[in-house]
Design a protein around this motif. Sequence first.
Motif, PDB file in Angstrom:
ATOM      1  N   PRO A 181       1.296   0.040   5.931  1.00 36.48           N
ATOM      2  CA  PRO A 181       1.516   0.479   4.550  1.00 36.48           C
ATOM      3  C   PRO A 181       0.384   1.400   4.096  1.00 36.48           C
ATOM      4  O   PRO A 181      -0.729   1.338   4.611  1.00 36.48           O
ATOM      5  N   ASP A 182       0.690   2.250   3.135  1.00 42.04           N
ATOM      6  CA  ASP A 182      -0.303   3.210   2.647  1.00 42.04           C
ATOM      7  C   ASP A 182      -1.330   2.567   1.719  1.00 42.04           C
ATOM      8  O   ASP A 182      -2.338   3.178   1.389  1.00 42.04           O
ATOM      9  N   SER A 183      -1.059   1.358   1.280  1.00 46.29           N
ATOM     10  CA  SER A 183      -1.988   0.663   0.383  1.00 46.29           C
ATOM     11  C   SER A 183      -2.493  -0.608   1.060  1.00 46.29           C
ATOM     12  O   SER A 183      -2.132  -0.914   2.199  1.00 46.29           O
ATOM     13  N   ASP A 184      -3.329  -1.349   0.346  1.00 44.89           N
ATOM     14  CA  ASP A 184      -3.848  -2.615   0.878  1.00 44.89           C
ATOM     15  C   ASP A 184      -2.840  -3.747   0.716  1.00 44.89           C
ATOM     16  O   ASP A 184      -3.045  -4.836   1.241  1.00 44.89           O
ATOM     17  N   LYS A 185      -1.771  -3.491  -0.021  1.00 45.72           N
ATOM     18  CA  LYS A 185      -0.746  -4.514  -0.220  1.00 45.72           C
ATOM     19  C   LYS A 185       0.044  -4.711   1.070  1.00 45.72           C
ATOM     20  O   LYS A 185       0.231  -3.786   1.847  1.00 45.72           O
ATOM     21  N   VAL A 186       0.490  -5.935   1.261  1.00 44.20           N
ATOM     22  CA  VAL A 186       1.260  -6.265   2.465  1.00 44.20           C
ATOM     23  C   VAL A 186       2.511  -7.028   2.054  1.00 44.20           C
ATOM     24  O   VAL A 186       2.448  -7.952   1.241  1.00 44.20           O
ATOM     25  N   LYS A 187       3.646  -6.636   2.596  1.00 40.89           N
ATOM     26  CA  LYS A 187       4.888  -7.379   2.355  1.00 40.89           C
ATOM     27  C   LYS A 187       4.806  -8.732   3.042  1.00 40.89           C
ATOM     28  O   LYS A 187       4.231  -8.855   4.126  1.00 40.89           O
ATOM     29  N   TRP A 188       5.450  -9.727   2.443  1.00 42.40           N
ATOM     30  CA  TRP A 188       5.453 -11.049   3.064  1.00 42.40           C
ATOM     31  C   TRP A 188       6.123 -11.013   4.431  1.00 42.40           C
ATOM     32  O   TRP A 188       5.722 -11.727   5.350  1.00 42.40           O
ATOM     33  N   PHE A 230      17.141   3.054  12.099  1.00 42.70           N
ATOM     34  CA  PHE A 230      17.440   3.395  10.707  1.00 42.70           C
ATOM     35  C   PHE A 230      16.795   2.413   9.735  1.00 42.70           C
ATOM     36  O   PHE A 230      16.324   2.815   8.667  1.00 42.70           O
ATOM     37  N   VAL A 231      16.760   1.124  10.105  1.00 44.63           N
ATOM     38  CA  VAL A 231      16.108   0.130   9.248  1.00 44.63           C
ATOM     39  C   VAL A 231      14.629   0.465   9.092  1.00 44.63           C
ATOM     40  O   VAL A 231      14.061   0.357   8.002  1.00 44.63           O
ATOM     41  N   ALA A 232      13.992   0.897  10.183  1.00 50.83           N
ATOM     42  CA  ALA A 232      12.574   1.260  10.135  1.00 50.83           C
ATOM     43  C   ALA A 232      12.350   2.442   9.207  1.00 50.83           C
ATOM     44  O   ALA A 232      11.382   2.474   8.441  1.00 50.83           O
ATOM     45  N   ARG A 233      13.233   3.424   9.248  1.00 52.45           N
ATOM     46  CA  ARG A 233      13.087   4.601   8.381  1.00 52.45           C
ATOM     47  C   ARG A 233      13.302   4.231   6.916  1.00 52.45           C
ATOM     48  O   ARG A 233      12.599   4.733   6.032  1.00 52.45           O
ATOM     49  N   ILE A 234      14.271   3.371   6.664  1.00 56.36           N
ATOM     50  CA  ILE A 234      14.492   2.907   5.289  1.00 56.36           C
ATOM     51  C   ILE A 234      13.269   2.138   4.804  1.00 56.36           C
ATOM     52  O   ILE A 234      12.810   2.320   3.669  1.00 56.36           O
ATOM     53  N   ASP A 235      12.726   1.297   5.672  1.00 53.02           N
ATOM     54  CA  ASP A 235      11.542   0.523   5.303  1.00 53.02           C
ATOM     55  C   ASP A 235      10.350   1.434   5.014  1.00 53.02           C
ATOM     56  O   ASP A 235       9.593   1.202   4.071  1.00 53.02           O
ATOM     57  N   GLN A 236      10.175   2.496   5.812  1.00 54.68           N
ATOM     58  CA  GLN A 236       9.054   3.409   5.603  1.00 54.68           C
ATOM     59  C   GLN A 236       9.187   4.185   4.282  1.00 54.68           C
ATOM     60  O   GLN A 236       8.190   4.637   3.737  1.00 54.68           O
ATOM     61  N   ARG A 237      10.413   4.304   3.782  1.00 58.32           N
ATOM     62  CA  ARG A 237      10.609   4.980   2.496  1.00 58.32           C
ATOM     63  C   ARG A 237      10.367   4.044   1.313  1.00 58.32           C
ATOM     64  O   ARG A 237      10.343   4.492   0.165  1.00 58.32           O
ATOM     65  N   SER A 238      10.234   2.743   1.593  1.00 53.79           N
ATOM     66  CA  SER A 238      10.004   1.783   0.517  1.00 53.79           C
ATOM     67  C   SER A 238       8.561   1.881   0.015  1.00 53.79           C
ATOM     68  O   SER A 238       7.713   2.533   0.627  1.00 53.79           O
ATOM     69  N   GLU A 239       8.300   1.219  -1.087  1.00 49.01           N
ATOM     70  CA  GLU A 239       6.974   1.311  -1.710  1.00 49.01           C
ATOM     71  C   GLU A 239       5.888   0.748  -0.806  1.00 49.01           C
ATOM     72  O   GLU A 239       4.800   1.320  -0.683  1.00 49.01           O
ATOM     73  N   ILE A 240       6.185  -0.369  -0.165  1.00 51.62           N
ATOM     74  CA  ILE A 240       5.215  -0.982   0.757  1.00 51.62           C
ATOM     75  C   ILE A 240       5.924  -1.235   2.083  1.00 51.62           C
ATOM     76  O   ILE A 240       6.598  -2.252   2.255  1.00 51.62           O
ATOM     77  N   PRO A 241       5.799  -0.338   3.056  1.00 51.35           N
ATOM     78  CA  PRO A 241       6.467  -0.550   4.355  1.00 51.35           C
ATOM     79  C   PRO A 241       5.794  -1.664   5.160  1.00 51.35           C
ATOM     80  O   PRO A 241       4.624  -1.989   4.938  1.00 51.35           O
ATOM     81  N   VAL A 242       6.544  -2.216   6.085  1.00 49.91           N
ATOM     82  CA  VAL A 242       6.033  -3.302   6.930  1.00 49.91           C
ATOM     83  C   VAL A 242       4.956  -2.787   7.870  1.00 49.91           C
ATOM     84  O   VAL A 242       3.899  -3.396   8.017  1.00 49.91           O
ATOM     85  N   VAL A 243       5.206  -1.651   8.515  1.00 50.92           N
ATOM     86  CA  VAL A 243       4.274  -1.106   9.503  1.00 50.92           C
ATOM     87  C   VAL A 243       3.341  -0.110   8.831  1.00 50.92           C
ATOM     88  O   VAL A 243       3.778   0.895   8.289  1.00 50.92           O
TER      89      VAL A 243
END
Length: 197
Positions: free
Chosen positions: A119-126, A104-117
């Motif tokens: 990401p759809d953009s070049d940005k990366v979460k710390w 569930f944490v992974a699914r919540i993360d994937q719904r965020s603007e920049i997911p950990v795994v």
Amino acid sequence: MGNPFKAMIMGYFLPLLAASIVIFIPDYDSNALVWTIAIFVILLTMPILLSFRFPTNREKAYKLTLTYQLYAFTFFFAFPLLRVLQDHIVIQLLLIGVFVGMYFVARIDQRSEIPVVYPDSDKVKWIAYPFYTIPFVLAILGVGGNISAIRILFDYFGTTTMMPYFSTIIYLFSCWLMFLFSSLAYKSHVKEGYLEK
């Protein structure tokens, strides 16, 4: 993806491999064998049941079965720690809860603007940087899986100390894999609509 049916058939070897590795850790346990067989029976019946659920799209049933095979593969790696703590049912339930929570944490993360795994953009979460170093840290803590070094540690510190230690490392790796696979499945199946194609 090639032939989904062949991929699904090959996918059964993943949980089988994991089960064969951990079935004897820490010791052979008939209850663990029963759980292992039950999980495989569910996996074997899953494509049939899903084919009834999606009668016009059997490929979807095969792809979903492959996803659950990956989840079973990761769950088997949680077995050693659950068996080490077999007299502590509350802790076992908590560990299972944390493992399932990764889904569930992974699914919540994937719904965020920049997911950990992925990401759809070049940005990366710390947090992505420590996330991807976790397997390397666990490998170092587990002496890289070196059998000789592990045997020396068991001889020096004893089984009662080292078995929970190594079982915890394997469990943490299973949680990491669960988060990774859940993220990939959500991104592919839901965000990119792979199952609908």
